[in-house]
Design an enzyme around this catalytic site. Structure first.
Site, PDB file in Angstrom:
ATOM      1  CG  HIS A 189      29.944   1.875 -24.068  1.00  0.00           C
ATOM      2  ND1 HIS A 189      30.949   1.847 -25.008  1.00  0.00           N
ATOM      3  CD2 HIS A 189      29.296   0.692 -24.179  1.00  0.00           C
ATOM      4  CE1 HIS A 189      30.924   0.684 -25.642  1.00  0.00           C
ATOM      5  NE2 HIS A 189      29.921  -0.022 -25.167  1.00  0.00           N
TER       6      HIS A 189
ATOM      7  CB  SER B   3      33.033  -0.717 -29.572  1.00  0.00           C
ATOM      8  OG  SER B   3      32.614  -0.182 -28.349  1.00  0.00           O
TER       9      SER B   3
ATOM     10  CE  LYS C 239      33.083 -10.917 -26.092  1.00  0.00           C
ATOM     11  NZ  LYS C 239      32.009  -9.947 -25.832  1.00  0.00           N
TER      12      LYS C 239
ATOM     13  NE  ARG D 251      23.792  -1.615 -29.502  1.00  0.00           N
ATOM     14  CZ  ARG D 251      24.896  -2.205 -29.916  1.00  0.00           C
ATOM     15  NH1 ARG D 251      25.901  -1.487 -30.329  1.00  0.00           N
ATOM     16  NH2 ARG D 251      24.994  -3.515 -29.927  1.00  0.00           N
TER      17      ARG D 251
HETATM   18  O1  PNS Z   1      30.337  -5.227 -24.417  1.00  0.00           O
HETATM   19  P1  PNS Z   1      29.982  -6.660 -24.625  1.00  0.00           P
HETATM   20  O2  PNS Z   1      31.078  -7.369 -25.392  1.00  0.00           O
HETATM   21  O3  PNS Z   1      28.624  -6.832 -25.255  1.00  0.00           O
HETATM   22  O4  PNS Z   1      29.920  -7.317 -23.149  1.00  0.00           O
HETATM   23  C1  PNS Z   1      29.674  -8.686 -22.988  1.00  0.00           C
HETATM   24  C2  PNS Z   1      29.933  -9.151 -21.552  1.00  0.00           C
HETATM   25  C3  PNS Z   1      31.319  -8.739 -21.093  1.00  0.00           C
HETATM   26  C4  PNS Z   1      28.921  -8.541 -20.638  1.00  0.00           C
HETATM   27  C5  PNS Z   1      29.786 -10.698 -21.563  1.00  0.00           C
HETATM   28  O5  PNS Z   1      30.577 -11.239 -22.586  1.00  0.00           O
HETATM   29  C6  PNS Z   1      30.164 -11.348 -20.240  1.00  0.00           C
HETATM   30  O6  PNS Z   1      29.500 -11.190 -19.254  1.00  0.00           O
HETATM   31  N1  PNS Z   1      31.280 -12.100 -20.252  1.00  0.00           N
HETATM   32  C7  PNS Z   1      31.788 -12.785 -19.068  1.00  0.00           C
HETATM   33  C8  PNS Z   1      31.610 -14.281 -19.189  1.00  0.00           C
HETATM   34  C9  PNS Z   1      30.259 -14.746 -18.639  1.00  0.00           C
HETATM   35  O7  PNS Z   1      29.905 -14.458 -17.520  1.00  0.00           O
HETATM   36  N2  PNS Z   1      29.505 -15.518 -19.449  1.00  0.00           N
HETATM   37  C10 PNS Z   1      28.250 -16.098 -19.041  1.00  0.00           C
HETATM   38  C11 PNS Z   1      27.057 -15.170 -19.165  1.00  0.00           C
HETATM   39  S1  PNS Z   1      26.210 -15.497 -20.636  1.00  0.00           S
END
Ligand code: PNS
Length: 163
Positions: free
Chosen positions: A17, A128, A41, A90
């Site tokens: 990150h 993570s 989560k 990745r």
């Molecule tokens: O680090 P991560 O868990 O891969 O991040 C995922 C994240 C936070 C970017 C994603 O879950 C997110 O944007 N969540 C907010 C909800 C949202 O907007 N959902 C619709 C888009 S698909």
């Protein structure tokens, strides 16, 4: 001024990150690291703990800001007046989910683009989830996370053992 959001769970922040944060902060004028506050989560660290660790490891960058968010990412991007969402890629296994997310976000909020940075090769395996597993079994996480995060992981694991 180009403002971008780098969103994620950051549970906890890893060197992978940090690499994306460093590289994208050179491309944009202002980088907002959006920390998802989503208990569904089942994060190991609370959002306050994740924000604190991120602030600590990004202290040397004057154009990076750490901001928690909940709800839709696109709403957060609009609220922060960001034109760009940055995500790290990745491996090919990340691609399907990231493509779906970026296309959904594009549909939800025209004008906000997603930009992908490929993870530096030395962090392409890192997540993570694996870091938490290593820490849970008492392994050494020093090559995966900054020292401050390693300390917090150890503290968390000790607290879990005592529980
Ligand atoms: O680090 P991560 O868990 O891969 O991040 C995922 C994240 C936070 C970017 C994603 O879950 C997110 O944007 N969540 C907010 C909800 C949202 O907007 N959902 C619709 C888009 S698909």
């Amino acid at each position: 001024m180009l403002k971008a959001i780098y969103p994620g769970s950051f549970d906890p922040v890893t060197f992978g990150h940090l690499d994306i944060m460093k590289r994208s902060s050179k491309i944009v004028d202002r980088l907002i690291v959006g920390v998802l506050n989503n208990n569904a989560k089942m994060p190991l660290f609370s959002v306050a703990e994740r924000v604190k660790m991120l602030k600590e490891v990004s202290a040397g960058f004057d154009n990076i800001e750490i901001v928690p968010f909940d709800g839709l990412l696109i709403d957060f991007a609009k609220k922060m007046e960001a034109e760009l969402i940055i995500r790290g890629l990745r491996a090919i296994t990340d691609f399907e989910y990231e493509l779906q997310m970026s296309q959904t976000n594009h549909k939800l909020g025209s004008g906000v683009e997603t930009m992908f940075l490929t993870t530096s090769i030395e962090y392409s395996y890192l997540s993570s989830t694996t870091v938490k597993e290593i820490a849970a079994f008492g392994g050494d996480t020093s090559q995966f996370v900054p020292e401050a995060v390693k300390r917090e992981l150890e503290k968390k694991m000790r607290a879990k053992e005592a529980y």
